[in-house]
Design an enzyme around this catalytic site. Structure first.
Site, PDB file in Angstrom:
ATOM      1  N   LEU A 725       0.847  -1.205   0.000  1.00 20.05           N
ATOM      2  CA  LEU A 725       0.000   0.000   0.000  1.00 20.05           C
ATOM      3  C   LEU A 725       0.871   1.240   0.000  1.00 20.05           C
ATOM      4  CD1 LEU A 725      -2.633   1.626   0.395  1.00 20.05           C
ATOM      5  CD2 LEU A 725      -2.369   1.234   2.873  1.00 20.05           C
ATOM      6  N   ASP A 726       1.579   1.451   1.085  1.00 24.30           N
ATOM      7  CA  ASP A 726       2.470   2.602   1.239  1.00 24.30           C
ATOM      8  C   ASP A 726       3.741   2.084   1.896  1.00 24.30           C
ATOM      9  OD1 ASP A 726       3.816   4.930   1.817  1.00 24.30           O
ATOM     10  OD2 ASP A 726       2.253   5.796   3.097  1.00 24.30           O
ATOM     11  N   PRO A 727       4.710   1.665   1.063  1.00 23.00           N
ATOM     12  CA  PRO A 727       4.822   1.915  -0.373  1.00 23.00           C
ATOM     13  C   PRO A 727       4.139   0.834  -1.223  1.00 23.00           C
ATOM     14  CG  PRO A 727       6.796   0.845   0.387  1.00 23.00           C
ATOM     15  CD  PRO A 727       5.938   1.021   1.612  1.00 23.00           C
ATOM     16  N   ARG A 846       4.237  14.670   1.479  1.00 23.64           N
ATOM     17  CA  ARG A 846       3.573  13.400   1.815  1.00 23.64           C
ATOM     18  C   ARG A 846       3.173  13.451   3.284  1.00 23.64           C
ATOM     19  NH1 ARG A 846       5.893   8.950   2.076  1.00 23.64           N
ATOM     20  NH2 ARG A 846       4.458   7.532   0.988  1.00 23.64           N
TER      21      ARG A 846
END
Length: 1053
Positions: A725-727, A846
């Site tokens: 997902l993140d990352p 971010r």
């Protein structure tokens, strides 16, 4: 029932006509193998697609779904099933309902040569019927596809709570349980749960009478039955207690403090889950409990349940399979002794319905309409009423039917996946292996896997039977051999008997205890005979070879051969042979993320995702049918639980640091997915490079992985990292937007990205509006990281100690209901380089998302000192402070004069005083912030007069402990993932600047009472997609890469 006269030898197998039996064994059996909705889907597809052309349903006035509902979807209603090639039911039919030359599917209970069901098997064989037993339909992992264990657990506990209220009333106590009905009285499982929740709310509000508290529910076992029972229990206000801490719930009888204050009502119940290690102890006091040794040699252990557990139990919920060779859980004599001493046991809910088994005094089956009997240990007598001395006992053997609607839906969801194969197959050779193995008989003969049944019948253990193996008694030498393990469900009994007969020996069945579930082992004792000792030695050596005992195993030929026959060596062979035939993926790590990845891969990528999670679009799955999955974990049980119900999946035990075994499995697959912590990845990547296998991971590319880039390129290997997902999804969404802008001759003026794992709005029900599905320590530490970003051309640095104070209000216009805030997330400038926009974007930012108000409370907690990780003086030494005293100490430590010095309770007294203290101390600037902080402190229990556990050495430990317990998700609560990108694009040719946005919103899912978190979905599925892309050779780049190129992000986003 009418039959066609010409059906004697004319087989109707494979004609696509399915018959559904009217259940006739029990008046309460209202379940159906297929619901009307399942029938509708099968008929809509037609025989060409589903294998089903017609469905004929026998009429039933008690079935949970009415005849008219089946008729409405195109089924035919008729008593006559003579046109059906496949006839299905739940329980076994009456003998006269078995028609010749057809296929039947139901729970037959014949494959273990159960004596009471042998007339049914004889009828099956005489009528040349093909018999498929649901109990035998298992995956490669040995797990049954079709079972009702959780429904039995749910109904069993609800029914007992219903009776518990009546029993307490006869003892003179009115309790909220009295308002609860039996399971079958509710229209649905949801309605029954709502009623339990209402009981729980009354307990939480008004409490339980002090004369019967604490009420302790002891659950035996941790399988599906126990999980179902616990699921209901958790709807009540509760606390689970470890077995060794049960005595702490009870004050000594002579405790004067107990009588010096008014008796208080208790607003919760207590639960304790016990397994075999809590029930027995080694006879050799120098040894510790060993599960494998206990299963092989139960005589090495003695029972302790009656001493360590039963004296504190109010209710025993028996969910664990038991065999006669093991010590009983509770004998009649033990209960009588406990009762004399004043034991608090009120009743037993024997969901296993193990009559005369582990709980000796449960000696009779009860019925749904009369679910209880009362056993009086003082007089050793049994009664049908609730009034009088003793314990009430529930032992209903058909509990799942009380939730007929949900049980039928659950069962049909699985059966409908392969009923078409059974209906259209003219020969069992046309069926996949898992269905072939479930066929006990075909065309009047037992199939090869079940040829042991006649041999078992011939050597009956019934002393009245004359059917004995005469050759055994004529042999000169004999020995007693015990076989324990999955003898019948894994067909290992065949191998054992073949060995005996092939060597010229004979056998007589002395004892047979059959496991009643796929998890339970069976036990058989055989008297093995031979004409000379050489043959007997050969048989014993061969049996020992099959069992593959441990090196420490001791065998005495003269007395007994104890064999622990499991799946370890067998499953390894099966894995190797199947890997050679089909593409295979090895998944390392069996945590939360693994299940969604495994399900997606097992489906060939065909599982549909929600509208927000678009990661499934564009995947070509034509070449990956039959994909073989191997899920590896340090603990085999974790891997087995992860793959339960997933076809073509095998669980193995593997230590990733054992390079030899790791390398062995890597060499046998095409792609490896590592879901282990980042510290493992370099070792795994080296093994992949050595064997030229591709690898996928969701973790960041660190230095250890970067150094392998050239080595991977030289080997022609792709190591796809940051595929989560993140990352992961954040990369793919960003690059898709950025590349699209560049193709249109635009330049990125601003790039902002926001991502957060949050509770769903319904679950954000605490002052922080946040919850943890893992240890809070990592999340708290992340909130102390410094951050760097670029805003309007300026570089901004945020110190970690000021991160929470830097949070700003954030709203997404398309999601106006979400009141959010964002915190800068580490170094945003790195992403400018990764995305190739450093030189064109004046803003690169971010952020982490939280619900509004989270950061101001966390900042206050940090200022109080709760996030200090250094050992605290108050937590040293043997004397432990209470949470209240520790909070008072933190507040007083932070400024020169004591807070609220006139209050004998210090800082933790009146809420207004606590708010005032936070303002005066400078921990909070605004009263509203102080109020929120105090509410959070109270919600976490940081003000309570409970002693802080010894394991807590710092303030950080204390707050993590409380957050882990108080901010955990309940079994029915959903989490949420929100990812939002905003890109501002400017054009040099004078076109107006464009603001482009992309949003992913995913919620956790609850299906079949199993919760899959949104975080697990959004990490696991991208990793699985990466594996599919590599399997299809859709990713051409080699080396250590991120999902930044179109060959990855176009099909993956």
């Amino acid at each position: 029932m009418s039959t066609a006269n010409n059906e004697g030898s004319c087989s109707l197998l494979g004609n696509g006509v399915v018959g559904i039996l009217a259940e006739s064994i029990n008046i309460w059996e209202r379940r159906a193998p297929l619901t009307p909705s399942h029938c509708a889907r099968l008929l809509l597809g037609g025989k060409g697609k589903t294998g089903v052309e017609r469905i004929i349903v026998q009429p039933s006035t008690k079935r949970i779904h009415h005849d008219a509902q089946y008729e409405d979807v195109g089924c035919e209603i008729s008593d006559d099933l003579s046109e059906c090639g496949l006839i299905i039911g739940i329980k076994q039919p009456k003998l006269e309902m078995v028609l010749p030359d057809r296929a039947y599917a139901f729970f037959s209970h014949t494959h273990k040569a159960q004596k009471e069901n042998m007339p049914l098997l004889d009828k099956i064989l005489a009528e040349r019927v093909s018999l498929y037993d649901y109990e035998l339909i298992v995956g490669n992992n040995g797990k049954r596809f079709m079972a009702f264990g959780k429904f039995a657990g749910r109904a069993g506990l609800i029914d007992f709570l219903h009776g518990l209220g009546q029993r307490y009333l006869t003892l003179g106590y009115s309790t909220p349980f009295l308002s609860l009905g039996a399971s079958h009285m509710y229209s649905s499982l949801a309605a029954a749960k709502a009623a339990v929740i209402a009981v729980g709310e009354e307990i939480a509000t008004l409490g339980l009478p002090s004369g019967i508290t604490p009420i302790v529910f002891v659950f035996t076992g941790d399988g599906n039955v126990s999980q179902g029972a616990q699921e209901i229990f958790k709807l009540l206000p509760h606390t689970f207690v470890d077995a060794h801490r049960l005595p702490e719930l009870f004050r000594p009888a002579g405790d004067l403090a107990q009588h010096s204050q008014p008796m208080r009502r208790v607003s919760q119940v207590y639960g304790c889950v016990v397994t075999c290690q809590d029930m027995v102890a080694p006879r050799d006091s120098t040894k510790s409990f060993d599960k494998a040794d206990y299963y092989a040699h139960p005589e090495h252990y003695y029972p302790v349940f009656h001493e360590r557990i039963a004296p504190y139990a109010s209710v025993i919920v028996n969910c664990m399979y038991w065999e006669k060779r093991f010590p009983r859980l509770l004998t009649t004599k033990q209960l009588q002794e406990l009762t004399k001493k004043g034991c608090p046991l009120v009743g037993v809910s024997d969901i296993t319905c193990d009559i005369g088994g582990s709980i000796e005094f449960v000696n009779q089956t009860t019925f749904i309409e009369r679910p209880f009997f009362r056993y009086d240990p003082f007089t050793d007598s049994y009664h049908a009423d609730m009034e009088g001395d003793g314990v009430i006992c529930l032992a209903v053997d058909i509990l799942p039917t009380e939730f007929s609607r949900e049980a039928s839906q659950h069962f049909g969801d699985i059966l409908s996946q392969f009923v078409g194969r059974l209906a259209s197959a003219r020969s069992i050779m046309e069926l996949p292996s898992h269905l072939r193995k479930a066929c006990i008989a075909h065309a009047g003969a037992l199939t090869s896997l079940y040829e042991y049944i006649p041999r078992m019948r011939k050597t009956s253990t019934d002393p009245s039977s004359n059917q004995t193996n005469d050759s055994s008694s004529k042999k000169k030498y004999t020995t007693l051999v015990s076989l324990s393990g999955h003898l019948f469900d894994q067909f290992l009994i065949n191998d054992a008997l073949d060995v005996i007969e092939a060597a010229g020996g004979s056998f007589r069945l002395v004892r047979c205890d059959v496991g009643q579930s796929s998890n339970a082992m069976s036990y058989s004792e055989l008297e093995v005979a031979a004409d000379d000792t050489a043959i007997l030695d050969k048989i014993i050596d061969s049996l020992t070879s099959i069992a593959n005992p441990s090196k420490d195993g001791v065998f005495n030929k003269e007395k007994e051969l104890s064999l622990k026959i499991g799946k370890v060596s067998e499953s390894k062979v099966e894995v190797r042979s199947s890997i050679k035939k089909v593409p295979a993926v090895l998944i390392l790590g069996a945590g939360r993320v693994c299940r969604p990845a495994a399900e997606f891969l097992a489906s060939g990528g065909s599982i549909s995702c929600s509208d927000s999670l678009k990661t499934c679009q564009g995947i070509n799955v034509e070449e990956i049918e039959g994909l073989q999955l191997i899920v590896a974990s340090l603990y085999l049980k974790d891997a087995e639980e992860t793959i339960e119900g997933i076809q073509n999946a095998t669980a193995i035990q593997l230590d990733a640091m054992d390079y030899g075994r790791l390398s062995e499995y890597v060499s046998q697959v095409e792609v490896v997915i590592s879901l282990l912590p980042p510290s493992f990845h370099a070792v795994i990547a080296n093994a992949c490079i050595e064997h030229k296998k591709h690898m996928v991971t969701a973790s960041y590319v660190d230095d250890s992985m970067s150094r392998l880039d050239e080595k991977a390129k030289s080997a022609g290997v792709t190591i796809l990292c940051e595929m989560g997902l993140d990352p992961g999804i954040d990369h793919m969404m960003a690059m898709k937007m950025i590349d699209h802008a560049h193709v249109g001759k635009g330049k990125i003026k601003s790039f902002t990205s926001y991502c957060g794992g949050l509770p769903s709005p319904a679950a954000a029900n605490n002052p922080l509006a946040y919850k943890f599905s893992w240890s809070p320590a990592g999340a708290i530490r992340a909130g102390r990281n410094s951050a760097t970003y670029k805003s309007m051309g300026k570089i901004v640095h945020v110190d970690g100690n000021e991160l929470y104070d830097s949070a700003t209000r954030f709203r997404i216009p398309e999601l106006p209901a979400f009141a959010l805030e964002c915190l800068p997330n580490r170094n945003s400038l790195l992403y400018g380089d990764l995305y190739g926009i450093t030189n064109e974007a004046s803003t690169i930012f971010r952020a982490t998302l939280r619900y509004e108000g989270f950061s101001e409370v966390m900042a206050s907690l940090a200022k109080i000192g709760f996030f200090d990780a250094e050992p605290h003086p108050m937590l040293k030494g043997g004397q432990r402070p209470t949470f209240s005293a520790f909070l008072n100490g933190l507040l007083n430590t932070k400024h020169s004069s004591p807070v609220n010095g006139n209050n004998p309770e210090g800082s933790t007294g009146d809420e207004k005083e606590m708010v005032k203290s936070l303002i005066l101390s400078g921990h909070c600037k605004e009263t509203t912030t102080a109020v929120k902080t105090i509410k959070t402190i109270k919600f976490l229990g940081l003000h309570e007069d409970e002693e802080i556990p010894v394991a807590c050495l710092s303030a950080f430990d204390v707050v993590c402990l409380r957050m882990e317990h108080r901010l955990a998700y309940s079994s029915k609560e959903q989490d949420m993932v929100l990812l939002h990108h905003e890109v501002e694009v400017e054009f040099p040719d004078g076109r107006p600047t464009e603001n482009r946005q992309a949003t992913l919103l995913e919620f956790g899912r609850v299906q079949n009472d199993e919760t899959t978190t949104a975080m697990a979905l959004t990490v696991g599925i991208p990793a699985a997609i990466g594996a599919l892309l590599l399997l299809q050779n859709n990713v051409q780049r080699r080396g250590v890469i991120r999902p930044l190129e179109p060959e990855v992000y176009l099909p993956g986003s």
